[in-house]
Design a protein around this motif. Structure first.
Motif, PDB file in Angstrom:
ATOM      1  N   GLY A  29       0.810  -1.209   0.000  1.00  0.00           N
ATOM      2  CA  GLY A  29       0.000   0.000   0.000  1.00  0.00           C
ATOM      3  C   GLY A  29       0.842   1.257   0.000  1.00  0.00           C
ATOM      4  O   GLY A  29       0.318   2.376  -0.083  1.00  0.00           O
ATOM      5  N   ALA A  30       2.151   1.101   0.118  1.00  0.00           N
ATOM      6  CA  ALA A  30       3.031   2.277   0.212  1.00  0.00           C
ATOM      7  C   ALA A  30       4.383   1.963  -0.417  1.00  0.00           C
ATOM      8  O   ALA A  30       4.937   0.887  -0.221  1.00  0.00           O
ATOM      9  CB  ALA A  30       3.236   2.662   1.677  1.00  0.00           C
ATOM     10  N   VAL A  31       4.896   2.916  -1.183  1.00  0.00           N
ATOM     11  CA  VAL A  31       6.227   2.794  -1.771  1.00  0.00           C
ATOM     12  C   VAL A  31       7.000   4.068  -1.457  1.00  0.00           C
ATOM     13  O   VAL A  31       6.475   5.172  -1.614  1.00  0.00           O
ATOM     14  CB  VAL A  31       6.150   2.593  -3.307  1.00  0.00           C
ATOM     15  N   ALA A  74       7.882  -4.728   8.142  1.00  0.00           N
ATOM     16  CA  ALA A  74       7.060  -5.592   7.296  1.00  0.00           C
ATOM     17  C   ALA A  74       7.133  -5.080   5.861  1.00  0.00           C
ATOM     18  O   ALA A  74       6.296  -4.296   5.430  1.00  0.00           O
ATOM     19  CB  ALA A  74       5.619  -5.575   7.797  1.00  0.00           C
ATOM     20  N   LEU A  75       8.149  -5.484   5.127  1.00  0.00           N
ATOM     21  CA  LEU A  75       8.336  -4.994   3.762  1.00  0.00           C
ATOM     22  C   LEU A  75       7.783  -5.991   2.743  1.00  0.00           C
ATOM     23  O   LEU A  75       7.977  -7.193   2.863  1.00  0.00           O
ATOM     24  CB  LEU A  75       9.825  -4.769   3.478  1.00  0.00           C
ATOM     25  N   SER A  76       7.113  -5.448   1.744  1.00  0.00           N
ATOM     26  CA  SER A  76       6.674  -6.283   0.619  1.00  0.00           C
ATOM     27  C   SER A  76       7.811  -6.471  -0.377  1.00  0.00           C
ATOM     28  O   SER A  76       7.897  -7.498  -1.045  1.00  0.00           O
ATOM     29  CB  SER A  76       5.499  -5.627  -0.119  1.00  0.00           C
ATOM     30  N   PRO A 101       2.955  -2.638   3.398  1.00  0.00           N
ATOM     31  CA  PRO A 101       1.503  -2.414   3.472  1.00  0.00           C
ATOM     32  C   PRO A 101       1.174  -0.979   3.880  1.00  0.00           C
ATOM     33  O   PRO A 101       0.231  -0.390   3.367  1.00  0.00           O
ATOM     34  CB  PRO A 101       1.046  -3.420   4.541  1.00  0.00           C
ATOM     35  N   HIS A 102       1.952  -0.414   4.807  1.00  0.00           N
ATOM     36  CA  HIS A 102       1.676   0.931   5.308  1.00  0.00           C
ATOM     37  C   HIS A 102       2.924   1.807   5.232  1.00  0.00           C
ATOM     38  O   HIS A 102       4.041   1.320   5.281  1.00  0.00           O
ATOM     39  CB  HIS A 102       1.167   0.865   6.751  1.00  0.00           C
ATOM     40  N   ALA A 104       4.592   3.937   7.184  1.00  0.00           N
ATOM     41  CA  ALA A 104       5.620   4.100   8.225  1.00  0.00           C
ATOM     42  C   ALA A 104       6.750   3.098   8.022  1.00  0.00           C
ATOM     43  O   ALA A 104       7.932   3.442   8.127  1.00  0.00           O
ATOM     44  CB  ALA A 104       4.998   3.944   9.618  1.00  0.00           C
ATOM     45  N   ASP A 105       6.399   1.870   7.746  1.00  0.00           N
ATOM     46  CA  ASP A 105       7.432   0.841   7.539  1.00  0.00           C
ATOM     47  C   ASP A 105       8.283   1.173   6.312  1.00  0.00           C
ATOM     48  O   ASP A 105       9.510   1.011   6.331  1.00  0.00           O
ATOM     49  CB  ASP A 105       6.793  -0.546   7.363  1.00  0.00           C
ATOM     50  N   ALA A 106       7.640   1.627   5.248  1.00  0.00           N
ATOM     51  CA  ALA A 106       8.388   1.930   4.020  1.00  0.00           C
ATOM     52  C   ALA A 106       9.346   3.106   4.242  1.00  0.00           C
ATOM     53  O   ALA A 106      10.514   3.059   3.831  1.00  0.00           O
ATOM     54  CB  ALA A 106       7.417   2.237   2.877  1.00  0.00           C
ATOM     55  N   PHE A 107       8.872   4.167   4.914  1.00  0.00           N
ATOM     56  CA  PHE A 107       9.737   5.329   5.183  1.00  0.00           C
ATOM     57  C   PHE A 107      10.911   4.937   6.081  1.00  0.00           C
ATOM     58  O   PHE A 107      12.066   5.256   5.794  1.00  0.00           O
ATOM     59  CB  PHE A 107       8.950   6.444   5.891  1.00  0.00           C
ATOM     60  N   GLN A 108      10.620   4.253   7.171  1.00  0.00           N
ATOM     61  CA  GLN A 108      11.690   3.923   8.128  1.00  0.00           C
ATOM     62  C   GLN A 108      12.707   2.982   7.517  1.00  0.00           C
ATOM     63  O   GLN A 108      13.912   3.140   7.714  1.00  0.00           O
ATOM     64  CB  GLN A 108      11.091   3.303   9.395  1.00  0.00           C
ATOM     65  N   ALA A 109      12.227   2.000   6.769  1.00  0.00           N
ATOM     66  CA  ALA A 109      13.159   1.040   6.166  1.00  0.00           C
ATOM     67  C   ALA A 109      14.061   1.742   5.144  1.00  0.00           C
ATOM     68  O   ALA A 109      15.251   1.443   5.044  1.00  0.00           O
ATOM     69  CB  ALA A 109      12.392  -0.103   5.514  1.00  0.00           C
ATOM     70  N   ALA A 110      13.510   2.694   4.393  1.00  0.00           N
ATOM     71  CA  ALA A 110      14.319   3.400   3.400  1.00  0.00           C
ATOM     72  C   ALA A 110      15.413   4.224   4.097  1.00  0.00           C
ATOM     73  O   ALA A 110      16.565   4.252   3.659  1.00  0.00           O
ATOM     74  CB  ALA A 110      13.431   4.311   2.546  1.00  0.00           C
ATOM     75  N   GLU A 111      15.060   4.875   5.209  1.00  0.00           N
ATOM     76  CA  GLU A 111      16.071   5.648   5.950  1.00  0.00           C
ATOM     77  C   GLU A 111      17.135   4.739   6.545  1.00  0.00           C
ATOM     78  O   GLU A 111      18.329   5.064   6.536  1.00  0.00           O
ATOM     79  CB  GLU A 111      15.386   6.442   7.076  1.00  0.00           C
TER      80      GLU A 111
END
Lengths: 164, 83
Positions: A29-31, A74-76, A101-102, A104-111
């Motif tokens: 749900g988020a990239v 939780a990364l897709s 999926p959401h 917050a996980d995508a932003f934090q994992a990228a950082e």
């Protein structure tokens, strides 16, 4: 789930679009995507940035950092592309993309991926301009940025109290 | 034991070689560095400031007091500047 270390230029927009489509198909749900660009010196004067790396260890280190990100969030999907060799100002050096999926996980994992690959993946930048070549010094801020993630994943390799 | 020693970035430039094969009985990275320093002024210059040198053993980051037993490839390089 992908790490690429390559010499040739890549199309950031095309990579980001392909990543997004694949992530959507996988139910994300988020990239979040990020790219790093060769920055000219203030007022110009940078002719070339050359990136040296440690073939073998580079891929291994990036895969390890990516695996740690996938363990923490939780990364897709995740993607790291990093170039080496000579580049001109304005060229794309590298990118990361994360899907979850959401957001917050995508932003934090990228950082997290960016913080770790800046200081724990074996790349070295050398700038040439005005007839002079100079290795780029590691920045204390980059080292300090790792501390917010806890130091279990990648402890500081040498205890030299911030000297670099 | 026989080790392959690799150098990157300005360590490679100071030593003027990207790699060398080394026969050593050094027990730790630190002991190996002492032996390498004694090879000549280029090596001594490369290892003059150990606060600016990082090490990897068989492609994993390590510390200067790490043991060398079983290791085949040692790499020395400055702090990394990726991204």
């Amino acid at each position: 789930m992908a790490v690429r270390v390559e010499h040739a230029p890549f199309d950031y927009g095309r990579e980001a679009a392909a990543f997004e489509r694949a992530a959507a198909r996988a139910g994300a749900g988020a990239v979040v995507t990020f790219c790093g660009i060769v920055r000219d010196r203030p007022g110009g004067g940078l002719d070339c940035m050359e990136i040296e790396h440690y073939p073998g260890m580079t891929e291994r280190a990036l895969a390890g950092i990516e695996a740690e990100a996938r363990h923490r969030w939780a990364l897709s999907a995740a993607l790291i592309v990093h170039r080496y060799g000579p580049m001109a100002p304005g060229e794309t050096i590298m990118m990361v993309a994360t899907a979850a999926p959401h957001r917050a996980d995508a932003f934090q994992a990228a950082e997290f991926l960016m913080d770790y690959l800046k200081s724990r993946a074996p790349f070295w930048k050398k700038e040439t301009g005005a007839g002079q070549a100079q290795w780029v010094a590691a920045r204390d801020e980059d080292e300090a940025a790792l501390s917010r993630w806890g130091d279990k994943a990648a402890p500081r390799p040498e205890g030299d109290a911030g000297k670099s | 034991m026989k080790l392959t020693v690799l150098y990157f970035a300005w360590l490679r430039e100071r030593i003027a070689e990207p790699r060398e094969e080394v026969e050593t009985e050094a027990a730790t990275v630190g002991a190996l560095v002492e032996e390498l320093r004694a090879r000549g002024p280029r090596h001594a210059a490369a290892f003059a400031d150990m606060g600016a040198v990082r090490v990897a053993l068989d492609q994993d980051l390590a510390t200067m007091d790490a043991p060398l037993a079983g290791v085949r490839e040692v790499a020395f390089f400055p702090p990394m500047t990726g991204g």
